[in-house]
Design an enzyme around this catalytic site. Structure first.
Site, PDB file in Angstrom:
ATOM      1  N   CYS A 177       0.272  -1.255  -0.049  1.00  0.00           N
ATOM      2  CA  CYS A 177      -0.105  -0.078   0.218  1.00  0.00           C
ATOM      3  C   CYS A 177       0.912   1.374  -0.198  1.00  0.00           C
ATOM      4  O   CYS A 177       1.563   1.783   1.237  1.00  0.00           O
ATOM      5  CB  CYS A 177      -0.927  -0.130   1.394  1.00  0.00           C
ATOM      6  SG  CYS A 177      -1.708   1.755   1.280  1.00  0.00           S
ATOM      7  N   CYS A 182      -0.235   4.445   1.685  1.00  0.00           N
ATOM      8  CA  CYS A 182       0.130   3.982   4.216  1.00  0.00           C
ATOM      9  C   CYS A 182       1.089   3.944   3.860  1.00  0.00           C
ATOM     10  O   CYS A 182       2.088   5.138   4.870  1.00  0.00           O
ATOM     11  CB  CYS A 182      -0.712   2.434   4.165  1.00  0.00           C
ATOM     12  SG  CYS A 182      -2.113   2.198   3.264  1.00  0.00           S
ATOM     13  N   ASP A 183       2.178   3.600   2.941  1.00  0.00           N
ATOM     14  CA  ASP A 183       3.472   3.513   3.602  1.00  0.00           C
ATOM     15  C   ASP A 183       4.541   4.548   2.325  1.00  0.00           C
ATOM     16  O   ASP A 183       5.699   4.651   2.915  1.00  0.00           O
ATOM     17  CB  ASP A 183       3.981   2.187   3.241  1.00  0.00           C
ATOM     18  CG  ASP A 183       3.101   1.491   4.022  1.00  0.00           C
ATOM     19  OD1 ASP A 183       2.818   1.862   6.009  1.00  0.00           O
ATOM     20  OD2 ASP A 183       2.483   0.152   4.348  1.00  0.00           O
TER      21      ASP A 183
END
Ligand code: NAP
Length: 305
Positions: free
Chosen positions: A133, A136-137
């Site tokens: 992701c 997200c990251d």
């Protein structure tokens, strides 16, 4: 047998949010959570894009808080898998082994899971440079060289997002052409930070405590090589957890429950929220939003039966 107003199957952001809303509305609610309540967020480290946490929050901590909030309002909770369902009647029947639960409404929030490559060292380095992701990251890969695996829209999107932070992104795809939409391919090809390697598989990931590189195999010549990198993003699709529902609800071509634009399914009293019915956004906050919608729609349904 125990009777409820609402049974929620699955315990991620969608399920917990639905539980907060239904319990708070005085609807007798139980969550049947499977054996890993919390779902994909348990695999995430820091969550920085869930509103309300200006310093971010660890994925498992966010799930612990959501669970506690639902329990505070009276949600009952059981960490076991649902084994059988009968959603056909006005009273919905859900079994966990021999235990039967009945309810007026079922909210399905069983989520989806990222597909992984199945490499020897993949699980060991999960969360230590391996992610599925970028939204997200990506931030954690600022200044690094990152490899993205896949040839679909997700891979293009992951690469484009990562290129805003990483120094260099290399997309590695097993065939000679991408299946991604033209516009997303063009975006990638026009990005000077993104390299593309075709006809190549990633056959292992290297590193002691963090990703340091990948081993590649040319699918045409069979030759192997190593590529140094500081991160590996796997974007080879997701699998929704819909096995239990495949014979009773319409699934789309990829196995997701069809429930848009509301969270209603084709069975009255059965709602689907979060990644189990969303192959597009797949964010904790969108799942939570859908959990809220499902709870409100459930409340409305119960008032009218
Ligand atoms: P996808 O379209 O199924 O693509 C998966 C990619 O991973 C394919 O290129 C496939 O290769 C590759 N792959 C699968 N298994 C592999 C393996 N074991 N090893 C190496 N490569 C493997 O999945 P997606 O990209 O996640 O997209 C899912 C859906 O969401 C699509 O409908 C997509 O259009 C949509 N989506 C839309 C957007 C957007 O519009 N913004 C963004 C993301 C996703 P092959 O091509 O060789 O099969």
């Amino acid at each position: 047998m125990t009777k409820y107003d609402v049974i929620i199957i699955g315990a991620g952001p969608a399920g917990y949010t639905a539980a907060v809303y239904t319990s708070r509305a005085n609807l007798k609610t139980i969550m049947l959570a499977g054996d890993t309540p919390g779902g994909q967020l348990l695999l995430t480290s820091e969550v920085e894009n869930f509103p309300g946490f200006r310093k971010g929050i660890m994925g498992p901590d966010l799930m612990t808080e959501m669970k506690a909030q639902a329990l505070n309002f009276g949600t009952e909770f059981r960490s076991d898998f649902v084994t059988k369902i009968d959603l056909s009647g006005i009273t919905k029947k859900v079994w966990v082994g021999k235990d039967l639960y009945e309810s007026k409404v079922v909210i399905i929030s069983t989520g989806a899971s990222a597909n992984w490559l199945g490499l020897k060292n993949e699980q060991r380095l999960m969360g230590k440079g391996i992610s599925a992701c970028a939204v997200c990251d990506a931030f954690f890969f600022t200044g690094k060289h990152v490899v993205v695996v896949g040839g679909g829209d997700s891979a293009m999107e992951e690469a484009t997002t990562l290129a805003k932070f990483a120094d260099k992104v290399t997309i590695i795809h097993r065939r000679d052409s991408f299946r991604a939409s033209k516009i997303m391919q063009d975006r990638v090809r026009n990005n000077k930070k993104i390299d593309i390697i075709l006809n190549t598989e990633v056959i292992d990931v290297l590193g002691d405590n963090f990703v340091e590189g990948v081993t590649l195999k040319d699918t045409v010549s069979g030759s192997e090589s190593k590529l140094a990198c500081g991160g590996l993003f796997v974007a080879i699709g997701h699998t929704p957890a819909t096995k239990l529902f495949k014979d009773v609800l319409t699934l789309d071509g990829k196995g997701y429950i069809k429930s848009k634009p509301t969270t209603e399914t084709e069975i009255p009293g059965v709602f689907a929220a979060g990644d189990v019915s969303d192959s597009r956004y797949r964010q904790a906050i969108t799942a939570a939003g859908e959990g809220c919608k499902a709870a409100l729609e459930a409340e409305h349904y119960i008032e009218n039966i």
